[in-house]
Design an enzyme around this catalytic site. Structure first.
Site, PDB file in Angstrom:
ATOM      1  N   GLY A  11      47.788 -33.603  60.453  1.00 12.81           N
ATOM      2  CA  GLY A  11      47.710 -34.847  61.211  1.00 12.81           C
ATOM      3  C   GLY A  11      47.379 -36.070  60.367  1.00 12.81           C
ATOM      4  N   ASN A  12      46.429 -35.926  59.436  1.00 11.11           N
ATOM      5  CA  ASN A  12      45.960 -37.136  58.762  1.00 11.11           C
ATOM      6  C   ASN A  12      46.906 -37.646  57.674  1.00 11.11           C
ATOM      7  OD1 ASN A  12      45.273 -35.282  56.735  1.00 11.11           O
ATOM      8  ND2 ASN A  12      43.596 -36.609  56.058  1.00 11.11           N
ATOM      9  N   LYS A 129      46.031 -24.960  75.445  1.00 12.53           N
ATOM     10  CA  LYS A 129      46.044 -26.106  74.528  1.00 12.53           C
ATOM     11  C   LYS A 129      45.833 -27.430  75.276  1.00 12.53           C
ATOM     12  CE  LYS A 129      46.997 -28.363  70.735  1.00 12.53           C
ATOM     13  NZ  LYS A 129      46.135 -28.353  69.558  1.00 12.53           N
ATOM     14  N   LYS A 214      52.041 -26.237  65.087  1.00 15.55           N
ATOM     15  CA  LYS A 214      52.891 -26.586  63.946  1.00 15.55           C
ATOM     16  C   LYS A 214      52.719 -25.607  62.776  1.00 15.55           C
ATOM     17  CE  LYS A 214      50.428 -29.009  60.473  1.00 15.55           C
ATOM     18  NZ  LYS A 214      49.121 -28.527  60.806  1.00 15.55           N
ATOM     19  N   LYS A 276      46.484 -21.691  60.330  1.00 12.86           N
ATOM     20  CA  LYS A 276      46.986 -21.870  58.956  1.00 12.86           C
ATOM     21  C   LYS A 276      46.943 -20.531  58.211  1.00 12.86           C
ATOM     22  CE  LYS A 276      45.199 -26.571  58.773  1.00 12.86           C
ATOM     23  NZ  LYS A 276      46.014 -26.930  59.925  1.00 12.86           N
TER      24      LYS A 276
HETATM   25  P1  ADP Z   1      45.698 -30.319  60.526  1.00 11.43           P
HETATM   26  O1  ADP Z   1      46.046 -31.584  61.198  1.00 11.43           O
HETATM   27  O2  ADP Z   1      45.903 -30.371  59.044  1.00 11.43           O
HETATM   28  O3  ADP Z   1      46.306 -29.108  61.168  1.00 11.43           O
HETATM   29  P2  ADP Z   1      43.148 -29.311  61.541  1.00 11.43           P
HETATM   30  O4  ADP Z   1      42.041 -30.205  61.978  1.00 11.43           O
HETATM   31  O5  ADP Z   1      43.891 -28.582  62.581  1.00 11.43           O
HETATM   32  O6  ADP Z   1      44.096 -30.208  60.649  1.00 11.43           O
HETATM   33  O7  ADP Z   1      42.566 -28.248  60.494  1.00 11.43           O
HETATM   34  C1  ADP Z   1      41.764 -28.649  59.383  1.00 11.43           C
HETATM   35  C2  ADP Z   1      40.281 -28.584  59.734  1.00 11.43           C
HETATM   36  O8  ADP Z   1      39.879 -27.227  59.893  1.00 11.43           O
HETATM   37  C3  ADP Z   1      39.326 -29.108  58.693  1.00 11.43           C
HETATM   38  O9  ADP Z   1      39.174 -30.493  58.767  1.00 11.43           O
HETATM   39  C4  ADP Z   1      38.016 -28.371  59.043  1.00 11.43           C
HETATM   40  O10 ADP Z   1      37.199 -29.203  59.845  1.00 11.43           O
HETATM   41  C5  ADP Z   1      38.453 -27.202  59.894  1.00 11.43           C
HETATM   42  N1  ADP Z   1      38.010 -25.887  59.450  1.00 11.43           N
HETATM   43  C6  ADP Z   1      37.646 -24.894  60.284  1.00 11.43           C
HETATM   44  N2  ADP Z   1      37.323 -23.795  59.608  1.00 11.43           N
HETATM   45  C7  ADP Z   1      37.483 -24.061  58.311  1.00 11.43           C
HETATM   46  C8  ADP Z   1      37.306 -23.284  57.117  1.00 11.43           C
HETATM   47  N3  ADP Z   1      36.912 -22.020  57.159  1.00 11.43           N
HETATM   48  N4  ADP Z   1      37.549 -23.885  55.939  1.00 11.43           N
HETATM   49  C9  ADP Z   1      37.953 -25.164  55.885  1.00 11.43           C
HETATM   50  N5  ADP Z   1      38.148 -25.937  56.980  1.00 11.43           N
HETATM   51  C10 ADP Z   1      37.924 -25.410  58.188  1.00 11.43           C
HETATM   52 MG    MG Z   2      45.910 -28.520  63.228  1.00 16.23          MG
END
Ligand code: ADP
Ligand code: MG
Length: 314
Positions: A11-12, A129, A214, A276
């Site tokens: 997202g960012n 969701k 995604k 992920k």
């Molecule tokens: P994106 O838009 O890239 O999908 P998300 O917010 O869905 O971003 O996923 C990234 C976030 O996951 C990070 O900012 C962090 O807060 C969170 N997160 C949760 N568990 C973990 C972990 N084990 N290690 C790193 N980040 C984590």
């Molecule tokens: Mg995400």
């Protein structure tokens, strides 16, 4: 020969949650993102790109909500299509410009993607969701009655619509995506996970009110284009164990079996890091070589093995 890679933008890379969301902000972010992607191309990778759309589709839903006395609201699949077009345009424009600035000319195209899902995916019976704006309890019950929405209390912050998030099983446009990519085009596909469609009882395509993760769509896309590497760019440099807790430990490298183990232990929650790591496992199982989870700024270093979290089979 360049090495094939799917770059999955979080997202960012397009809009940060702290920002207002003006077109200018989004263009500036996408330009920075594009500059980093061009660095990857200069390193010898042929890339396809996918991206999230959470904030953008949220804004589109809000616009329809606010304008509902004047304009009929569009269903979620149509809103998803709008966001794919908008983000795809910003990426196409910026990438072309950044390629030109680096003295390169490459075809870049956004392929509006319809993602196939199974009608009997359990998510259709139990949507999970949250999407769109927050509502009061009163509004929530009206929306349930009038539009048949499932509206739930979202962690005490108010009421929100929840929709199914079924697993992707294919893309309607997969042949075109693969052909374009393998002949050298930088393809932007399955943005926001793609527009969810089912094949109905008559054997026809039909859009559904759902959203596709995604990251799960990225795993499918990476295998489809025969990528060696799936590069997942998010807002942390590394995935961690005990994230945000005492004893947090950043991960440099893990194998599939270690990742499975940590996933089961709950280190990677659903909704952010979980999908992920799951998508990494799916991609590696289907023959992918390597998955890297890192931030945009660390992408080049991570590909050289000096940053980020790398996941491999063994
Ligand atoms: P994106 O838009 O890239 O999908 P998300 O917010 O869905 O971003 O996923 C990234 C976030 O996951 C990070 O900012 C962090 O807060 C969170 N997160 C949760 N568990 C973990 C972990 N084990 N290690 C790193 N980040 C984590
Ligand atoms: Mg995400």
């Amino acid at each position: 020969m360049p090495r094939n890679m799917l770059v999955s933008l979080g997202g960012n890379a397009i809009l940060k949650y702290t920002e207002e969301g003006t077109a200018q902000e989004q263009f500036e972010n996408v330009e920075t993102t594009s500059r980093h992607i061009v660095e990857l191309i200069e390193e010898g990778y042929h890339v396809a790109i996918t991206h999230g759309n959470g904030p953008q589709v949220g804004d589109i839903l809000l616009v329809y909500e606010l304008a509902r006395k004047t304009l009929p609201p569009m269903p979620l699949d149509v809103c998803g299509a709008q966001s794919q077009g908008m983000i795809g345009y910003m990426l196409q424009l910026s990438l072309k410009n950044m390629l030109k600035a680096a003295g390169m000319a490459r075809p870049v195209v956004t392929l509006l993607t319809q993602t196939l899902v199974h009608q009997d995916d359990p998510e259709f019976k139990m949507p999970t969701k949250p999407v769109g704006p927050f509502y009061t309890a009163m509004e929530a019950s009206k929306l349930h009655e009038k539009r048949g929405w499932t509206v739930v209390n979202d962690s005490g912050r108010g009421y929100r619509r929840v929709v199914p998030s079924p697993l992707p099983v294919g893309f309607v446009e997969e042949k075109s995506i693969k052909t374009l990519f393998l002949e050298g085009t930088i393809v932007i596909a399955s943005g926001g996970g793609g527009i969810p469609v089912i094949i109905n009882e008559e054997g026809m395509l039909q859009g559904v009110e759902a959203v596709i993760d995604k990251d799960h769509a990225a795993a499918y896309l990476a295998s489809l284009i025969e990528a060696e590497i799936l590069l997942i760019l998010t807002d942390v440099e590394k995935a961690a164990l005990n994230y945000g807790k005492p004893g947090q430990r950043d991960i440099d490298h893990i194998t599939v079996s270690e990742a499975e183990h940590y996933l089961q232990e709950g280190h990677f929650p659903p909704g952010n890091m979980g999908p992920k790591v799951e998508s990494a496992l799916t991609f590696l199982e289907k023959g992918g070589e390597k998955v890297i989870i890192t931030s945009l700024e660390h992408a080049v270093d991570a590909l050289k093995g000096n940053a980020g979290t790398t996941i491999t089979k063994a």
